[in-house]
Design a protein around this motif. Structure first.
Motif, PDB file in Angstrom:
ATOM      1  N   UNK A 178      85.418   6.739  30.537  1.00 44.37           N
ATOM      2  CA  UNK A 178      85.324   7.228  29.186  1.00 44.37           C
ATOM      3  C   UNK A 178      86.332   6.354  28.216  1.00 44.37           C
ATOM      4  N   UNK A 179      87.351   5.721  28.612  1.00 43.95           N
ATOM      5  CA  UNK A 179      88.154   4.998  27.903  1.00 43.95           C
ATOM      6  C   UNK A 179      87.689   3.534  27.428  1.00 43.95           C
ATOM      7  N   UNK A 180      86.586   3.505  28.196  1.00 44.52           N
ATOM      8  CA  UNK A 180      85.957   2.051  27.894  1.00 44.52           C
ATOM      9  C   UNK A 180      84.873   2.044  26.634  1.00 44.52           C
ATOM     10  N   UNK A 181      84.452   3.446  26.627  1.00 49.18           N
ATOM     11  CA  UNK A 181      83.483   3.591  25.604  1.00 49.18           C
ATOM     12  C   UNK A 181      83.733   4.200  24.335  1.00 49.18           C
ATOM     13  N   UNK A 182      85.176   4.420  24.241  1.00 53.61           N
ATOM     14  CA  UNK A 182      85.475   5.019  22.977  1.00 53.61           C
ATOM     15  C   UNK A 182      86.899   4.068  22.518  1.00 53.61           C
ATOM     16  N   UNK A 183      87.306   4.097  21.172  1.00 56.12           N
ATOM     17  CA  UNK A 183      88.281   3.433  20.882  1.00 56.12           C
ATOM     18  C   UNK A 183      89.278   4.298  20.196  1.00 56.12           C
ATOM     19  N   UNK A 184      89.088   5.595  20.138  1.00 53.10           N
ATOM     20  CA  UNK A 184      90.136   6.390  19.743  1.00 53.10           C
ATOM     21  C   UNK A 184      90.634   7.853  20.350  1.00 53.10           C
ATOM     22  N   UNK A 185      91.559   8.188  20.320  1.00 57.73           N
ATOM     23  CA  UNK A 185      91.891   9.388  21.177  1.00 57.73           C
ATOM     24  C   UNK A 185      91.029  10.582  20.936  1.00 57.73           C
ATOM     25  N   UNK A 186      90.545  11.057  19.580  1.00 56.71           N
ATOM     26  CA  UNK A 186      89.949  12.101  19.499  1.00 56.71           C
ATOM     27  C   UNK A 186      88.563  12.077  20.106  1.00 56.71           C
ATOM     28  N   UNK A 187      87.961  10.914  19.955  1.00 57.83           N
ATOM     29  CA  UNK A 187      86.664  10.722  20.607  1.00 57.83           C
ATOM     30  C   UNK A 187      86.841  11.137  22.163  1.00 57.83           C
ATOM     31  N   UNK A 188      87.768  10.298  22.628  1.00 56.47           N
ATOM     32  CA  UNK A 188      88.083  10.381  24.147  1.00 56.47           C
ATOM     33  C   UNK A 188      88.299  11.728  24.719  1.00 56.47           C
ATOM     34  N   UNK A 189      88.912  12.599  23.778  1.00 57.25           N
ATOM     35  CA  UNK A 189      89.155  14.091  23.941  1.00 57.25           C
ATOM     36  C   UNK A 189      87.991  14.848  23.897  1.00 57.25           C
ATOM     37  N   UNK A 190      87.156  14.483  22.913  1.00 58.37           N
ATOM     38  CA  UNK A 190      85.895  15.291  22.795  1.00 58.37           C
ATOM     39  C   UNK A 190      84.936  15.111  24.140  1.00 58.37           C
ATOM     40  N   UNK A 191      84.814  13.824  24.265  1.00 60.79           N
ATOM     41  CA  UNK A 191      83.917  13.440  25.252  1.00 60.79           C
ATOM     42  C   UNK A 191      84.444  13.964  26.677  1.00 60.79           C
ATOM     43  N   UNK A 192      85.890  13.931  26.928  1.00 65.37           N
ATOM     44  CA  UNK A 192      86.359  14.775  28.384  1.00 65.37           C
ATOM     45  C   UNK A 192      86.120  16.146  27.943  1.00 65.37           C
ATOM     46  N   UNK A 193      86.141  16.677  27.132  1.00 62.14           N
ATOM     47  CA  UNK A 193      86.004  18.137  26.892  1.00 62.14           C
ATOM     48  C   UNK A 193      84.550  18.519  27.168  1.00 62.14           C
ATOM     49  N   UNK A 194      83.372  17.878  26.757  1.00 64.92           N
ATOM     50  CA  UNK A 194      82.020  18.422  26.845  1.00 64.92           C
ATOM     51  C   UNK A 194      81.510  17.826  28.174  1.00 64.92           C
ATOM     52  N   UNK A 195      81.781  16.429  28.324  1.00 66.04           N
ATOM     53  CA  UNK A 195      81.160  15.748  29.653  1.00 66.04           C
ATOM     54  C   UNK A 195      81.991  16.312  30.930  1.00 66.04           C
ATOM     55  N   UNK A 196      83.324  16.596  30.952  1.00 66.87           N
ATOM     56  CA  UNK A 196      83.882  16.741  31.969  1.00 66.87           C
ATOM     57  C   UNK A 196      84.432  18.451  32.066  1.00 66.87           C
ATOM     58  N   UNK A 197      84.961  19.021  31.155  1.00 61.76           N
ATOM     59  CA  UNK A 197      85.682  20.288  31.376  1.00 61.76           C
ATOM     60  C   UNK A 197      84.678  21.245  31.643  1.00 61.76           C
ATOM     61  N   UNK A 198      83.581  21.256  30.598  1.00 63.24           N
ATOM     62  CA  UNK A 198      82.526  22.312  30.497  1.00 63.24           C
ATOM     63  C   UNK A 198      81.967  22.269  31.808  1.00 63.24           C
ATOM     64  N   UNK A 199      81.097  21.084  32.309  1.00 62.15           N
ATOM     65  CA  UNK A 199      80.577  21.374  33.649  1.00 62.15           C
ATOM     66  C   UNK A 199      81.437  21.713  34.645  1.00 62.15           C
ATOM     67  N   UNK A 200      82.659  21.214  34.681  1.00 59.43           N
ATOM     68  CA  UNK A 200      83.518  21.569  35.768  1.00 59.43           C
ATOM     69  C   UNK A 200      83.503  23.082  35.818  1.00 59.43           C
TER      70      UNK A 200
END
Lengths: 368, 245
Positions: free
Chosen positions: A273-295
């Motif tokens: 995730x950190x390789x495809x984003x450049x800022x913390x906000x985006x990293x957090x959003x991607x983690x939320x939607x791509x990781x937390x919700x499916x989990x």
């Protein structure tokens, strides 16, 4: 080695000085476990029941009275055929149905045993489990009274059927589920944020210009989180055992071993995730939607996978926490060893290797 | 004079876009080399290649006596780098930042303590030693960042617009630090937007559209372009650009 030490020490400074990170790292697991634990272990009172008394004798009447007199159960209707039972369940009128067999009292006196069938709505499995154990306990105490002045003990067997979720798949499911969630949060989300933060601050450039190797930077970045994640796993297990009396039937070291594998998988995801984003906000959003919700939604943690529409069932195949939860659930609750859960472990291992490979490749491309 | 950076026919392409079009230049040991150009002229790209943050498409390059393609590790140990973001960790103290950067350059604990003490003394930051960098004014951070970039005594230090957002007086003080480092034999490779700073350099190169259009001492450049100051030189050259902003 000195360089690496300097790096990891810095990483720990970051973690210990950021109150939010500390809260997520150490507050979250405790709060989650307590929350899920107490939400699912509810007390039961006035549970609606239906009785199908095929025998209608003194003993069955006594048992019914004893059940109703306990305050836990409330008789909604008497039934005389099977069809009615299922209708009552479907309409949600009852949570439990009791079926006394024919010639109950007679069987008890001549054969020394008689059967009661208990049917419960297990779509809320924890409640269903409680209802069954309360019912059985009351029947058992009645039998003890009967047996008090008998030489050959009489036995009333209760045989329970769980409707809608026959294998009772979610008892203590909250523990594996919470573990998966916390590890995703700490290992994947926090790591991806920690790495993108370096990019945002411009310190990543300086690190890349320095003699540190890319692998040293990545490993130095994630090493502290491996340690903290393992501490979290141990905390969660300790809480589940001490407060909720969760039995751990299988090997503790296997449990921790599989957890470490899952931690590596999650870390690789975080790096990716950190390789495809450049800022913390985006990293957090991607983690939320791509990781937390499916989990939470697709891993079988809260919603049984068997009850999902076919498309979602297919989708769960690529959800890593599904395999982790499956594996550790079997270790904890069934005492399975590696020979039994190897498939889940193999899938996790394959996913981990693919993700690590992918994130290293991506990281290098970014340097171009 | 000894050449510390040698660049021959450097080309860097991003797909069809040519960011560096056949650059050839040398930088001498101990000089302050100004690397100028408008935004998008390709100076950051070239600098990133020299620092090892990016790979050239073609050309021969040597930095600190080592080959850019084959001896990346040796180059890294011999250069310092400071970006326009100053790159300090705000949640670490002044001393911890020094300790960290000195640490990743492989200095021993004893060396770290000695150099940190000297650095803090030189900057007059004794009182701030244990303060978090977040609490320092911009000017202090800038000086600290530069001093940290040369704590491992590199041969060359690359400064990417080091004075952005800082007031003129602080900028002047900062240049005192740069002169001091140059006197100690460290080669300074600096990009800047400020033309008054270009005057402080021993030599400057000016890039336009990926090519070096001029390279000489500020004095010679002013003569050559018949200009009063570097600003005029720059404007005359920048006008040639095809892709004006």
């Amino acid at each position: 080695m000195n360089r690496f030490k300097a790096f990891v020490r810095k990483e720990f400074y970051h973690i210990f000085r950021d109150k939010r990170t500390m809260l997520i790292l150490f507050g979250m697991p405790v709060v989650q476990i307590l929350l899920f634990g107490f939400v699912i272990t509810t007390e039961i009172k006035d549970v609606e029941i239906a009785v199908w008394d095929k025998s209608k004798d003194e003993v069955t009447q006594n048992i019914t009275n004893k059940l109703l007199g306990s305050g836990y159960f409330k008789l909604v209707k008497n039934i005389d055929n099977e069809q009615e039972i299922y209708e009552a369940f479907k309409k949600g009128e009852i949570k439990e149905a009791l079926i006394f067999e024919n010639n109950f009292s007679k069987n008890l006196n001549t054969k020394n045993n008689a059967d009661i069938q208990i049917i419960t709505d297990a779509s809320d499995p924890n409640i269903a489990n409680l209802i069954v154990s309360y019912t059985s306990a009351i029947v058992y105490s009645y039998t003890s009274e009967l047996n008090a002045n008998l030489k050959i003990p009489m036995q009333i067997k209760t045989e329970s059927t769980m409707l809608y979720n026959s294998e009772m798949k979610s008892v203590f499911m909250f523990v594996p589920g919470t573990m998966a969630m916390i590890l995703m949060l700490v290992s994947a989300m926090i790591t991806s944020i920690a790495i993108t933060r370096e990019k945002e601050l411009g310190t990543m450039e300086v690190l890349l210009v320095s003699p540190l190797k890319v692998s040293q930077i990545i490993i130095g970045k994630v090493a502290p989180y491996v340690v903290l994640s393992i501490i979290n796993v141990i905390t969660i297990i300790a809480l589940a055992m001490s407060i909720f009396h969760m039995p751990i039937v299988g090997s503790l070291s296997l449990l921790i071993g599989v957890s470490i594998l899952f931690i590596f998988m999650a870390l690789a995801l975080g790096i990716l995730i950190s390789t495809v984003t450049n800022d913390q906000q985006t990293a957090m959003m991607i983690s939320m939607f791509a990781l937390m919700l499916p989990t939470i939604l697709l891993s079988g943690f809260i919603f049984p996978i068997e009850n999902m529409p076919k498309i979602l069932q297919w989708l769960t195949i690529i959800i890593p926490p599904k395999y982790y939860i499956n594996a550790i659930k079997d270790i904890m609750l069934k005492g399975s060893d590696l020979s039994y859960i190897w498939k889940d472990v193999a899938v996790l291992l394959a996913m981990t290797l693919i993700l690590i490979g992918l994130s290293i490749k991506k990281f290098k491309i970014r340097l171009e | 004079m000894e050449k510390v950076i040698i660049v021959k026919n450097l080309v860097k392409k991003f797909e069809s876009f040519v960011a560096n079009d056949n650059l050839t230049f040398d930088v001498f040991r101990g000089e302050i080399f100004g690397f100028l150009g408008a935004n998008g002229a390709g100076k950051t790209t070239a600098m990133k290649i020299l620092c090892g943050l990016s790979q050239p498409t073609s050309g021969e390059l040597s930095v600190a006596g080592f080959d850019v393609y084959k001896q990346q590790d040796k180059i890294k140990a011999n250069i310092g780098y400071m970006s326009q973001k100053f790159s300090l960790y705000e949640d670490l103290t002044v001393f911890e930042n020094i300790q960290f950067y000195a640490g990743i350059y492989g200095l021993s604990n004893k060396e770290i303590d000695e150099r940190a003490l000297k650095l803090i003394e030189k900057l007059g930051m004794q009182a701030m030693r244990k303060k978090l960098v977040a609490s320092l004014p911009l000017g202090w951070r800038q000086k600290l960042s530069f001093s940290i970039a040369i704590i491992h005594k590199p041969q060359i230090v690359f400064l990417d617009e080091p004075t952005g957002g800082v007031d003129p007086i602080t900028r002047r003080q900062f240049w005192d630090l740069i002169y001091e480092a140059a006197n100690d034999g460290i080669t300074i490779f600096v990009t800047t937007h400020y033309m008054d700073e270009a005057e402080y350099c021993n030599r400057v190169s000016i890039m336009v559209d990926g090519r070096i259009e001029a390279l000489d001492s500020p004095l010679n450049l002013k003569k050559q372009f018949n200009a009063e100051n570097m600003n005029d030189v720059f404007i005359q050259l920048a006008r040639k650009s095809k892709n004006k902003e």
